[in-house]
Design a protein around this motif. Structure first.
Motif, PDB file in Angstrom:
ATOM      1  N   HIS A  75      44.448  42.377  42.123  1.00  0.00           N
ATOM      2  CA  HIS A  75      45.241  43.514  41.990  1.00  0.00           C
ATOM      3  C   HIS A  75      45.006  44.600  42.712  1.00  0.00           C
ATOM      4  CE1 HIS A  75      42.486  44.595  38.843  1.00  0.00           C
ATOM      5  NE2 HIS A  75      42.977  45.707  39.072  1.00  0.00           N
ATOM      6  N   VAL A  76      45.964  45.517  42.996  1.00  0.00           N
ATOM      7  CA  VAL A  76      45.592  46.659  43.508  1.00  0.00           C
ATOM      8  C   VAL A  76      45.376  47.876  42.607  1.00  0.00           C
ATOM      9  CG1 VAL A  76      46.779  48.408  45.101  1.00  0.00           C
ATOM     10  CG2 VAL A  76      46.984  45.797  45.576  1.00  0.00           C
ATOM     11  N   ILE A 113      45.007  53.554  38.546  1.00  0.00           N
ATOM     12  CA  ILE A 113      45.847  52.643  37.907  1.00  0.00           C
ATOM     13  C   ILE A 113      46.184  51.417  38.421  1.00  0.00           C
ATOM     14  CG2 ILE A 113      47.023  54.693  36.563  1.00  0.00           C
ATOM     15  CD1 ILE A 113      49.426  54.379  38.564  1.00  0.00           C
ATOM     16  N   ASP A 114      46.556  50.590  37.720  1.00  0.00           N
ATOM     17  CA  ASP A 114      46.794  49.155  38.418  1.00  0.00           C
ATOM     18  C   ASP A 114      48.451  49.253  39.050  1.00  0.00           C
ATOM     19  OD1 ASP A 114      44.368  48.334  37.701  1.00  0.00           O
ATOM     20  OD2 ASP A 114      45.151  47.232  35.850  1.00  0.00           O
ATOM     21  N   ILE A 115      48.743  48.819  40.280  1.00  0.00           N
ATOM     22  CA  ILE A 115      49.903  48.605  40.600  1.00  0.00           C
ATOM     23  C   ILE A 115      50.323  47.393  40.230  1.00  0.00           C
ATOM     24  CG2 ILE A 115      51.134  48.146  42.564  1.00  0.00           C
ATOM     25  CD1 ILE A 115      50.266  51.140  42.564  1.00  0.00           C
ATOM     26  N   LYS A 116      51.388  47.270  39.255  1.00  0.00           N
ATOM     27  CA  LYS A 116      51.930  45.937  38.927  1.00  0.00           C
ATOM     28  C   LYS A 116      53.039  45.567  39.294  1.00  0.00           C
ATOM     29  CE  LYS A 116      49.722  46.855  34.584  1.00  0.00           C
ATOM     30  NZ  LYS A 116      49.336  47.571  33.125  1.00  0.00           N
ATOM     31  N   LYS A 162      51.192  38.566  47.748  1.00  0.00           N
ATOM     32  CA  LYS A 162      50.541  38.897  49.072  1.00  0.00           C
ATOM     33  C   LYS A 162      48.931  38.534  48.773  1.00  0.00           C
ATOM     34  CE  LYS A 162      54.308  39.320  51.544  1.00  0.00           C
ATOM     35  NZ  LYS A 162      54.751  38.273  52.479  1.00  0.00           N
ATOM     36  N   LEU A 163      48.488  39.269  47.751  1.00  0.00           N
ATOM     37  CA  LEU A 163      46.953  39.121  47.459  1.00  0.00           C
ATOM     38  C   LEU A 163      46.623  37.757  47.355  1.00  0.00           C
ATOM     39  CD1 LEU A 163      46.343  42.013  44.892  1.00  0.00           C
ATOM     40  CD2 LEU A 163      45.815  41.886  47.269  1.00  0.00           C
ATOM     41  N   ASP A 164      47.349  36.981  46.647  1.00  0.00           N
ATOM     42  CA  ASP A 164      46.974  35.485  46.666  1.00  0.00           C
ATOM     43  C   ASP A 164      47.341  34.729  48.070  1.00  0.00           C
ATOM     44  OD1 ASP A 164      46.947  35.482  43.945  1.00  0.00           O
ATOM     45  OD2 ASP A 164      49.123  34.857  43.502  1.00  0.00           O
ATOM     46  N   GLU A 165      48.145  35.091  48.805  1.00  0.00           N
ATOM     47  CA  GLU A 165      48.162  34.766  50.308  1.00  0.00           C
ATOM     48  C   GLU A 165      46.968  35.282  51.023  1.00  0.00           C
ATOM     49  OE1 GLU A 165      51.495  35.608  52.489  1.00  0.00           O
ATOM     50  OE2 GLU A 165      52.920  35.494  50.849  1.00  0.00           O
ATOM     51  N   ILE A 166      46.549  36.329  50.980  1.00  0.00           N
ATOM     52  CA  ILE A 166      45.330  36.692  51.531  1.00  0.00           C
ATOM     53  C   ILE A 166      44.202  35.853  50.977  1.00  0.00           C
ATOM     54  CG2 ILE A 166      43.385  38.550  51.453  1.00  0.00           C
ATOM     55  CD1 ILE A 166      45.969  40.393  51.386  1.00  0.00           C
ATOM     56  N   MET A 167      44.129  35.555  49.801  1.00  0.00           N
ATOM     57  CA  MET A 167      42.880  34.774  49.349  1.00  0.00           C
ATOM     58  C   MET A 167      42.909  33.389  49.871  1.00  0.00           C
ATOM     59  SD  MET A 167      42.895  36.232  45.400  1.00  0.00           S
ATOM     60  CE  MET A 167      41.583  34.845  44.924  1.00  0.00           C
ATOM     61  N   VAL A 179      41.195  45.455  45.329  1.00  0.00           N
ATOM     62  CA  VAL A 179      41.879  46.503  46.446  1.00  0.00           C
ATOM     63  C   VAL A 179      41.869  47.870  45.926  1.00  0.00           C
ATOM     64  CG1 VAL A 179      43.756  46.845  47.952  1.00  0.00           C
ATOM     65  CG2 VAL A 179      43.125  44.578  47.540  1.00  0.00           C
ATOM     66  N   LEU A 180      41.820  48.910  46.479  1.00  0.00           N
ATOM     67  CA  LEU A 180      41.710  50.193  46.093  1.00  0.00           C
ATOM     68  C   LEU A 180      42.512  51.109  47.125  1.00  0.00           C
ATOM     69  CD1 LEU A 180      41.026  52.589  43.880  1.00  0.00           C
ATOM     70  CD2 LEU A 180      38.908  52.839  45.241  1.00  0.00           C
ATOM     71  N   VAL A 181      43.537  51.739  46.574  1.00  0.00           N
ATOM     72  CA  VAL A 181      44.676  52.461  47.620  1.00  0.00           C
ATOM     73  C   VAL A 181      44.575  53.927  47.185  1.00  0.00           C
ATOM     74  CG1 VAL A 181      46.834  52.739  48.373  1.00  0.00           C
ATOM     75  CG2 VAL A 181      46.037  50.536  47.982  1.00  0.00           C
ATOM     76  N   GLU A 182      44.326  54.692  47.879  1.00  0.00           N
ATOM     77  CA  GLU A 182      44.304  56.128  47.690  1.00  0.00           C
ATOM     78  C   GLU A 182      45.754  56.789  48.116  1.00  0.00           C
ATOM     79  OE1 GLU A 182      40.124  58.403  47.643  1.00  0.00           O
ATOM     80  OE2 GLU A 182      40.801  57.704  49.889  1.00  0.00           O
TER      81      GLU A 182
END
Length: 129
Positions: free
Chosen positions: A83-84, A94-97, A104-109, A125-128
């Motif tokens: 998750h992001v 916080i988690d992005i749900k 997309k994360l599954d695709e990357i994996m 994945v950490l986004v600021e």
């Protein structure tokens, strides 16, 4: 989470039970060690920093929770799913749900596994903002 401890044959002490309870309470914030320690200390006044630290380390080692560093501070989270995480200045992480983001994360994996031969153990994945 207590079931996971039993599966891993980890004794459930009062301190561990309280640590788990506080981790669940603070789950949405990705708490730091200090925040977790202070929360546990409220109900377990005799608990030491090393007890909390050692138990968090054990939970991470056994894959029950995970940790990551952000701005020089170790943060903890219970979600093992890719998750992001969103970090805003001087706020909780916080988690992005969002289902599209998760796809997309599954695709990357899958790309990393199929094209690079990398077996993903964990994806963070950490986004600021």
């Amino acid at each position: 989470m207590e079931e996971k401890l039993k599966e891993e044959k980890i004794k459930i002490t009062p301190q561990r039970r309280e640590l788990i309870r506080k981790l669940k309470e603070l789950e949405e914030t990705h708490p730091s060690f200090n925040r977790i320690y202070q929360a546990v200390k409220e109900t377990q006044p005799n608990v030491s920093r090393s007890t909390v630290h050692d138990n968090l380390k054990l939970l991470v080692q056994r894959g029950i929770i995970r940790s990551f560093n952000y701005k020089g501070e170790t943060r903890y989270e219970m979600s093992q799913n890719p998750h992001v995480n969103l970090a805003e200045f001087n706020k909780d992480i916080i988690d992005i749900k969002n289902e599209k983001v998760n796809e997309k994360l599954d695709e990357i994996m899958n790309i990393l596994k199929e094209e690079e031969g990398i077996e993903i153990k964990s994806l963070l994945v950490l986004v600021e903002k």
